[in-house]
Design a protein around this motif. Structure first.
Motif, PDB file in Angstrom:
ATOM      1  N   ASN A 267      13.522  84.429  -3.425  1.00 47.06           N
ATOM      2  CA  ASN A 267      12.215  84.948  -3.026  1.00 47.06           C
ATOM      3  C   ASN A 267      11.142  84.199  -3.808  1.00 47.06           C
ATOM      4  O   ASN A 267      11.313  83.911  -5.003  1.00 47.06           O
ATOM      5  N   THR A 268      10.045  83.871  -3.164  1.00 50.13           N
ATOM      6  CA  THR A 268       8.988  83.104  -3.817  1.00 50.13           C
ATOM      7  C   THR A 268       7.648  83.821  -3.689  1.00 50.13           C
ATOM      8  O   THR A 268       7.413  84.572  -2.731  1.00 50.13           O
ATOM      9  N   SER A 269       6.789  83.562  -4.636  1.00 50.93           N
ATOM     10  CA  SER A 269       5.429  84.092  -4.584  1.00 50.93           C
ATOM     11  C   SER A 269       4.491  83.089  -5.244  1.00 50.93           C
ATOM     12  O   SER A 269       4.875  82.378  -6.185  1.00 50.93           O
ATOM     13  N   THR A 270       3.271  83.010  -4.738  1.00 56.80           N
ATOM     14  CA  THR A 270       2.263  82.123  -5.303  1.00 56.80           C
ATOM     15  C   THR A 270       0.883  82.557  -4.845  1.00 56.80           C
ATOM     16  O   THR A 270       0.735  83.138  -3.753  1.00 56.80           O
ATOM     17  N   SER A 271      -0.106  82.278  -5.664  1.00 51.59           N
ATOM     18  CA  SER A 271      -1.499  82.525  -5.291  1.00 51.59           C
ATOM     19  C   SER A 271      -2.186  81.238  -4.857  1.00 51.59           C
ATOM     20  O   SER A 271      -3.369  81.245  -4.524  1.00 51.59           O
ATOM     21  N   LEU A 314      11.056  83.687  -7.661  1.00 54.04           N
ATOM     22  CA  LEU A 314      10.501  82.408  -8.085  1.00 54.04           C
ATOM     23  C   LEU A 314       8.989  82.441  -7.931  1.00 54.04           C
ATOM     24  O   LEU A 314       8.471  82.626  -6.809  1.00 54.04           O
ATOM     25  N   SER A 315       8.273  82.257  -9.019  1.00 48.97           N
ATOM     26  CA  SER A 315       6.807  82.244  -8.995  1.00 48.97           C
ATOM     27  C   SER A 315       6.329  80.803  -9.155  1.00 48.97           C
ATOM     28  O   SER A 315       6.868  80.046  -9.965  1.00 48.97           O
ATOM     29  N   ILE A 316       5.298  80.444  -8.379  1.00 55.71           N
ATOM     30  CA  ILE A 316       4.776  79.090  -8.395  1.00 55.71           C
ATOM     31  C   ILE A 316       3.330  79.130  -8.898  1.00 55.71           C
ATOM     32  O   ILE A 316       2.493  79.848  -8.334  1.00 55.71           O
ATOM     33  N   HIS A 317       3.075  78.366  -9.946  1.00 54.89           N
ATOM     34  CA  HIS A 317       1.755  78.357 -10.574  1.00 54.89           C
ATOM     35  C   HIS A 317       1.206  76.934 -10.577  1.00 54.89           C
ATOM     36  O   HIS A 317       1.961  75.958 -10.501  1.00 54.89           O
TER      37      HIS A 317
END
Length: 320
Positions: A267-271, A314-317
């Motif tokens: 699972n992924t997340s990003t702003s 999984l977080s993307i910054h």
């Protein structure tokens, strides 16, 4: 035991020259080849009955019981003959429910590598990472149906015009008569995506015909109100996963996230703006996720990105 050896044993039995061990072997092969015996090994029903009757006499003799050691050896021989048959029957009848259900078989690929096998009609299937399909143990009806429950699969279909080949996914049917194509379904991304390599396919539901696709054409059907997208793609890149490769060319962050979800089931997340970015890479599909993320971090720009992982999230910054 090949066919010539089996025929030789049958002739010896008819002449009354079979040893006890040979009758045991013949009895075992009669069970294994019951369906084929009528076509390839001409034994009458009476001859089959005699073989089995003679076998029972060897197991349960009418005379006085043999010494304990001989009795034990006899049962060891019988067990050697019967156990493989019992084990095979148990495997067939008592498979886990996830593998066999009401005459349908389930094939799962729970790894990051592709898996290849053949369907009952000899059509070739390549399963992508974390993919599940379901299909009948035998095709007997007017259609050959495969249900894609999640993931992506490539099909090289055996041509049987009188029995169309259909892949079902989220109520969407892809119908072909003989061709090669892939179907993908990821609930978080889209309901169905069909890519044609050779031949033609029809993508439709019970009331809606979406499109007829030709080679190098693709259709993406979203799960919500997003418009259906039909485009032309590079087959070499889009089918690279069937060769065990990950290939992206000038991909946006959205396409990058899609690849990570498909290949590694994370699972992924990003702003960040997922429409930005330009990522080009070619990697082996069995490369560990951490290694892939390290490569992406090094090549990323506009924006430069950094990954953190916690509990399969999984977080993307943006990296400064």
């Amino acid at each position: 035991m090949d066919r010539s050896t089996l025929l030789h044993l049958i002739e010896k039995f008819r002449r009354g020259q079979c040893t006890a061990a040979e009758e045991q072997l013949l009895h075992r092969w009669l069970d294994l080849l019951e369906q084929d015996a009528g076509s390839y090994f001409p034994l009458s029903a009476e001859e089959k009955r005699r073989i089995r009757s003679n076998m029972l006499k060897h197991i349960f003799p009418l005379s006085e019981p043999a010494p304990r050691r001989v009795f034990f050896r006899t049962w060891m021989k019988v067990a050697a003959v019967l156990l493989p048959l019992v084990a095979a029957g148990a495997y067939y009848l008592w498979q886990p429910a996830g593998n066999r259900h009401n005459g349908w078989l389930t094939q799962q690929n729970q790894t990051a590598q592709v898996q290849q096998f053949k369907l009952p009609d000899s059509s070739l299937v390549i399963l992508g990472a974390h993919t599940t399909i379901r299909f009948p143990a035998k095709y007997t009806g007017p259609e050959r149906i495969v249900k894609l429950l999640g993931g992506k699969a490539f099909f090289n279909v055996r041509s049987l015009p009188q029995q169309p080949f259909i892949v079902e996914s989220n109520g969407i049917r892809t119908t072909v008569l003989g061709t090669s194509f892939s179907v993908a379904s990821y609930k978080e991304l889209y309901a169905c995506r069909v890519t044609v390599m050779t031949g033609r396919v029809k993508v439709h539901t019970g009331s809606n015909n979406y499109s007829v696709l030709n080679p190098a054409e693709r259709i993406t059907i979203p799960g919500g109100k997003t418009p259906v997208l039909r485009d032309t793609i590079s087959l070499a890149d889009n089918m690279a996963w069937t060769r065990g490769e990950i290939v992206l060319r000038n991909a946006s962050l959205q396409e990058l996230i899609q690849m990570l979800r498909e290949q590694y089931a994370v699972n992924t997340s990003t702003s960040l703006d997922i429409s930005e970015g330009s990522y080009t890479l070619r990697l082996p599909a069995n490369m560990p996720l951490r290694g892939v993320l390290d490569v992406i971090e090094k090549i990323s720009y506009k924006p430069k990105i950094h990954f953190t992982m916690e509990n399969n999230q999984l977080s993307i910054h943006q990296r400064q």
